[in-house]
Design a protein around this motif. Structure first.
Motif, PDB file in Angstrom:
ATOM      1  N   ARG A 208     -21.638   7.977  28.982  1.00  0.00           N
ATOM      2  CA  ARG A 208     -21.643   6.616  28.427  1.00  0.00           C
ATOM      3  C   ARG A 208     -20.256   5.991  28.494  1.00  0.00           C
ATOM      4  N   LEU A 209     -19.228   6.781  28.207  1.00  0.00           N
ATOM      5  CA  LEU A 209     -17.856   6.259  28.288  1.00  0.00           C
ATOM      6  C   LEU A 209     -17.529   5.816  29.715  1.00  0.00           C
ATOM      7  N   ASP A 210     -17.970   6.587  30.692  1.00  0.00           N
ATOM      8  CA  ASP A 210     -17.726   6.222  32.090  1.00  0.00           C
ATOM      9  C   ASP A 210     -18.419   4.907  32.432  1.00  0.00           C
ATOM     10  N   LYS A 211     -19.627   4.724  31.947  1.00  0.00           N
ATOM     11  CA  LYS A 211     -20.345   3.472  32.195  1.00  0.00           C
ATOM     12  C   LYS A 211     -19.601   2.293  31.580  1.00  0.00           C
ATOM     13  N   MET A 212     -19.134   2.443  30.347  1.00  0.00           N
ATOM     14  CA  MET A 212     -18.413   1.357  29.697  1.00  0.00           C
ATOM     15  C   MET A 212     -17.102   1.047  30.419  1.00  0.00           C
ATOM     16  N   THR A 213     -16.426   2.094  30.902  1.00  0.00           N
ATOM     17  CA  THR A 213     -15.193   1.883  31.671  1.00  0.00           C
ATOM     18  C   THR A 213     -15.480   1.100  32.940  1.00  0.00           C
ATOM     19  N   ALA A 214     -16.558   1.450  33.625  1.00  0.00           N
ATOM     20  CA  ALA A 214     -16.931   0.747  34.852  1.00  0.00           C
ATOM     21  C   ALA A 214     -17.304  -0.703  34.580  1.00  0.00           C
ATOM     22  N   GLU A 215     -17.702  -0.987  33.349  1.00  0.00           N
ATOM     23  CA  GLU A 215     -18.055  -2.364  32.974  1.00  0.00           C
ATOM     24  C   GLU A 215     -16.853  -3.161  32.489  1.00  0.00           C
ATOM     25  N   GLY A 216     -15.688  -2.513  32.405  1.00  0.00           N
ATOM     26  CA  GLY A 216     -14.477  -3.251  32.083  1.00  0.00           C
ATOM     27  C   GLY A 216     -13.820  -2.927  30.765  1.00  0.00           C
ATOM     28  N   VAL A 217     -14.418  -2.047  29.948  1.00  0.00           N
ATOM     29  CA  VAL A 217     -13.787  -1.659  28.687  1.00  0.00           C
ATOM     30  C   VAL A 217     -12.640  -0.694  28.997  1.00  0.00           C
ATOM     31  N   GLU A 218     -11.473  -0.952  28.407  1.00  0.00           N
ATOM     32  CA  GLU A 218     -10.320  -0.076  28.606  1.00  0.00           C
ATOM     33  C   GLU A 218     -10.183   0.876  27.424  1.00  0.00           C
ATOM     34  N   PHE A 219     -10.004   2.155  27.705  1.00  0.00           N
ATOM     35  CA  PHE A 219      -9.794   3.155  26.665  1.00  0.00           C
ATOM     36  C   PHE A 219      -8.364   3.668  26.764  1.00  0.00           C
ATOM     37  N   ARG A 220      -7.654   3.608  25.641  1.00  0.00           N
ATOM     38  CA  ARG A 220      -6.293   4.124  25.584  1.00  0.00           C
ATOM     39  C   ARG A 220      -6.256   5.237  24.540  1.00  0.00           C
ATOM     40  N   THR A 221      -6.098   6.466  24.992  1.00  0.00           N
ATOM     41  CA  THR A 221      -6.096   7.619  24.101  1.00  0.00           C
ATOM     42  C   THR A 221      -4.672   8.019  23.741  1.00  0.00           C
ATOM     43  N   GLY A 222      -4.561   8.850  22.712  1.00  0.00           N
ATOM     44  CA  GLY A 222      -3.251   9.307  22.270  1.00  0.00           C
ATOM     45  C   GLY A 222      -2.428   8.224  21.609  1.00  0.00           C
ATOM     46  N   VAL A 223      -3.073   7.157  21.149  1.00  0.00           N
ATOM     47  CA  VAL A 223      -2.378   6.052  20.491  1.00  0.00           C
ATOM     48  C   VAL A 223      -2.812   6.011  19.035  1.00  0.00           C
ATOM     49  N   ASP A 224      -1.909   6.313  18.138  1.00  0.00           N
ATOM     50  CA  ASP A 224      -2.208   6.335  16.711  1.00  0.00           C
ATOM     51  C   ASP A 224      -1.737   5.026  16.092  1.00  0.00           C
ATOM     52  N   VAL A 225      -2.643   4.079  16.005  1.00  0.00           N
ATOM     53  CA  VAL A 225      -2.306   2.760  15.463  1.00  0.00           C
ATOM     54  C   VAL A 225      -1.941   2.903  13.989  1.00  0.00           C
ATOM     55  N   GLY A 226      -0.856   2.288  13.606  1.00  0.00           N
ATOM     56  CA  GLY A 226      -0.346   2.409  12.244  1.00  0.00           C
ATOM     57  C   GLY A 226       0.789   3.396  12.151  1.00  0.00           C
ATOM     58  N   LYS A 227       0.917   4.238  13.201  1.00  0.00           N
ATOM     59  CA  LYS A 227       2.034   5.187  13.284  1.00  0.00           C
ATOM     60  C   LYS A 227       2.732   5.035  14.633  1.00  0.00           C
ATOM     61  N   GLY A 228       2.056   5.439  15.710  1.00  0.00           N
ATOM     62  CA  GLY A 228       2.659   5.328  17.034  1.00  0.00           C
ATOM     63  C   GLY A 228       2.720   3.910  17.540  1.00  0.00           C
ATOM     64  N   MET A 229       1.789   3.066  17.106  1.00  0.00           N
ATOM     65  CA  MET A 229       1.785   1.648  17.466  1.00  0.00           C
ATOM     66  C   MET A 229       1.634   0.842  16.191  1.00  0.00           C
ATOM     67  N   SER A 230       2.458  -0.165  16.025  1.00  0.00           N
ATOM     68  CA  SER A 230       2.440  -0.951  14.794  1.00  0.00           C
ATOM     69  C   SER A 230       1.333  -1.991  14.823  1.00  0.00           C
ATOM     70  N   ALA A 231       0.952  -2.419  13.641  1.00  0.00           N
ATOM     71  CA  ALA A 231      -0.045  -3.467  13.530  1.00  0.00           C
ATOM     72  C   ALA A 231       0.460  -4.765  14.148  1.00  0.00           C
ATOM     73  N   GLN A 232       1.761  -5.019  14.019  1.00  0.00           N
ATOM     74  CA  GLN A 232       2.339  -6.245  14.568  1.00  0.00           C
ATOM     75  C   GLN A 232       2.210  -6.279  16.087  1.00  0.00           C
ATOM     76  N   GLU A 233       2.410  -5.132  16.738  1.00  0.00           N
ATOM     77  CA  GLU A 233       2.255  -5.075  18.192  1.00  0.00           C
ATOM     78  C   GLU A 233       0.833  -5.432  18.597  1.00  0.00           C
ATOM     79  N   LEU A 234      -0.117  -4.905  17.850  1.00  0.00           N
ATOM     80  CA  LEU A 234      -1.522  -5.114  18.202  1.00  0.00           C
ATOM     81  C   LEU A 234      -1.932  -6.569  17.989  1.00  0.00           C
ATOM     82  N   THR A 235      -1.597  -7.117  16.846  1.00  0.00           N
ATOM     83  CA  THR A 235      -2.001  -8.497  16.557  1.00  0.00           C
ATOM     84  C   THR A 235      -1.289  -9.499  17.468  1.00  0.00           C
ATOM     85  N   ALA A 236      -0.099  -9.131  17.980  1.00  0.00           N
ATOM     86  CA  ALA A 236       0.616 -10.026  18.893  1.00  0.00           C
ATOM     87  C   ALA A 236      -0.021 -10.033  20.279  1.00  0.00           C
TER      88      ALA A 236
END
Length: 485
Positions: A208-236
């Motif tokens: 199912r993940l492969d199908k969604m990727t082929a349809e254009g959804v991007e998956f970024r793993t190893g990203v811990d939002v709130g620690k490794g990536m800030s909320a400000q980065e995401l909302t910007a």
């Protein structure tokens, strides 16, 4: 309807099950599916009731009865009976993004509300659902269908469990550009790492993940939002953010000896077993093994049962499952009539395997752990248990010591881990769930939404999918001023 007399002519026939002593030799699914002809007979048992409680999703006496997704169950049961599996697929996918998941792991609220179950055996709704979608995958009817155009709007989904995936799938179909952020090394959330392989093989999730990727959804793993990536980065970077980070804060045991070596939260134990299975083929030293150990599991729910089945496959010496509540009745009582959810004792696959292997049910009711005992090296050697009275208070003099080298805490979850919502300024309830506006999935922060267990509290995959779908509709309304989701 299909066959008016089908429920009288055909007996319920569920998907067969490999015997317990055979299936414990592997980590694969153990329910082969019926032939198409047998599946048609099971579809014929559906009466297409005037009031289809199976798809109601109504709350009766504090518990949900019927499908929370309002699946069009009588319609696709009829199409299964007539052999029109392609049209059955269309009706199934109208309300459920991932029937291959719910067809495997949902407790089948629909079947508990089936009218046939009032005086006999309910229709095999869950197995029919799985039969439809797997037939479609086999015949190549489920293929990538990217949106024809894009809206120019970008949405970030934090968490790739069933709620996050459903939300991302809906928004991507609408034409928004969706990026899903996952802190683990693989996307899928509890579908990948929380549910054991025996219930949901991971190639099914990856498909199912492969199908969604082929349809254009991007998956970024190893990203811990709130620690490794800030909320400000995401909302910007994104026009909207949806927090689908789950209820991953486990309930702990507050007892003497809690810090001894040999105590694991059940979710971590299951996660590391699956990670090792996928990456290292369970090579020694790559996961917390129960081999040759006497195991005690605190918690009687689905997670506790999954731990029983997993420990048996590890090769444990014994397994005991402690439940605080008394044993439920084997049949419905007069105070629990149809179509309420049946509050009855359920013996699941792990308990069946324990009975077959060790000769007894692993569950001990109205009992909890009072303290943990260890050796001079700080390793767990035993647990002291105590019986509980009707008021859940310990009964003096009922203490018992059980030898134990591995204790698994499967006592449920409190809610979302606070650092993610706090990073966005989202308010939490006393139950540690994220606060959203009444009748909406929008938080108090503009452009930030929440869905799934992190908003609702610990629940079922089917509820997470519903939350993700409904949140996507609110996000679409926010971005476009209207919605056709």
């Amino acid at each position: 309807m299909g066959k008016p007399t089908g429920f009288m002519e055909y007996q319920r026939q569920g998907n067969p099950s490999q015997s317990p002593l055979e299936r414990i030799k592997h980590y694969n699914e153990f329910h082969p599916r019926l032939s198409r002809e047998d599946r048609r007979r099971q579809g014929a048992r559906c009466m297409e009731c005037g009031v289809p409680f199976c798809q109601s999703g109504a709350v009766l006496n504090g518990m949900v009865s019927g499908c929370p997704l309002h699946n069009l169950i009588p319609e696709w049961n009829d199409l299964v009976y007539t052999g029109n599996f392609s049209h059955a697929l269309e009706r199934l996918l109208k309300t459920n993004n991932f029937p291959e998941f719910t067809g495997r792991v949902c407790p089948a609220l629909c079947e508990a509300a089936c009218t046939c179950g009032l005086h006999g055996d309910p229709v095999t709704v869950k197995d029919n659902e799985l039969g439809i979608i797997e037939d479609a995958w086999t015949r190549g009817l489920v293929s990538p269908r990217p949106p024809r155009s894009r809206t120019g709007k970008r949405v970030a989904v934090v968490g790739s469990g069933p709620a996050g995936l459903a939300c991302a799938d809906q928004l991507n179909r609408r034409g928004h550009s969706v990026t899903v952020f996952e802190r683990e090394d693989r996307p899928g959330g509890l579908l990948m790492y929380g549910i054991p392989n025996m219930k949901l093989e991971k190639n099914i999730v990856q498909r199912r993940l492969d199908k969604m990727t082929a349809e254009g959804v991007e998956f970024r793993t190893g990203v811990d939002v709130g620690k490794g990536m800030s909320a400000q980065e995401l909302t910007a970077q994104f026009d909207a953010v949806v927090l689908c980070c789950g209820a991953t804060q486990p309930r702990d045991l507050s007892v003497p000896g809690r810090d001894l070596d040999g105590v694991w939260f059940a979710v971590d134990f299951l996660k590391e077993t699956t990670r090792s299975l996928l990456s290292h083929q369970l090579a020694p030293g790559t996961y917390p093994s129960a081999q040759d150990k006497q195991v005690v599991i605190v918690g009687g729910g689905d997670t506790g049962n999954d731990c029983v089945g997993t420990c048996i496959r590890h090769g444990c010496a014994s397994v005991t499952q402690l439940e605080m509540m008394p044993k439920a009745p084997d049949r419905r009582t007069e105070q629990n009539p149809w179509p309420e959810w049946p509050r009855v004792c359920k013996t699941d696959y792990g308990q069946e395997e324990s009975i077959a292997l060790f000769g007894h049910d692993p569950r001990v009711y109205e009992t909890t752990v009072s303290r943990l005992l260890g050796d001079q090296e700080g390793k767990l050697t035993a647990v002291e248990t105590v019986r509980l009275g009707p008021d859940h208070q310990p009964i003096a003099g009922t203490e018992e010591v059980l030898e134990c080298q591995l204790l698994l805490i499967a006592a449920g979850f409190l809610g979302a881990q606070a650092y993610v919502p706090q990073a966005f300024g989202v308010e939490l309830t006393p139950r540690s769930t994220m606060v959203t506006q009444e009748g909406s999935y929008a938080t108090g922060i503009p452009g930030v939404f929440a869905a799934g267990d992190g908003r609702r509290g610990q629940s079922l995959v089917v509820w997470a999918i519903r939350e993700g779908r409904e949140a996507a509709r609110d996000v679409d309304q926010y971005l476009m001023g209207y919605t056709n989701l």
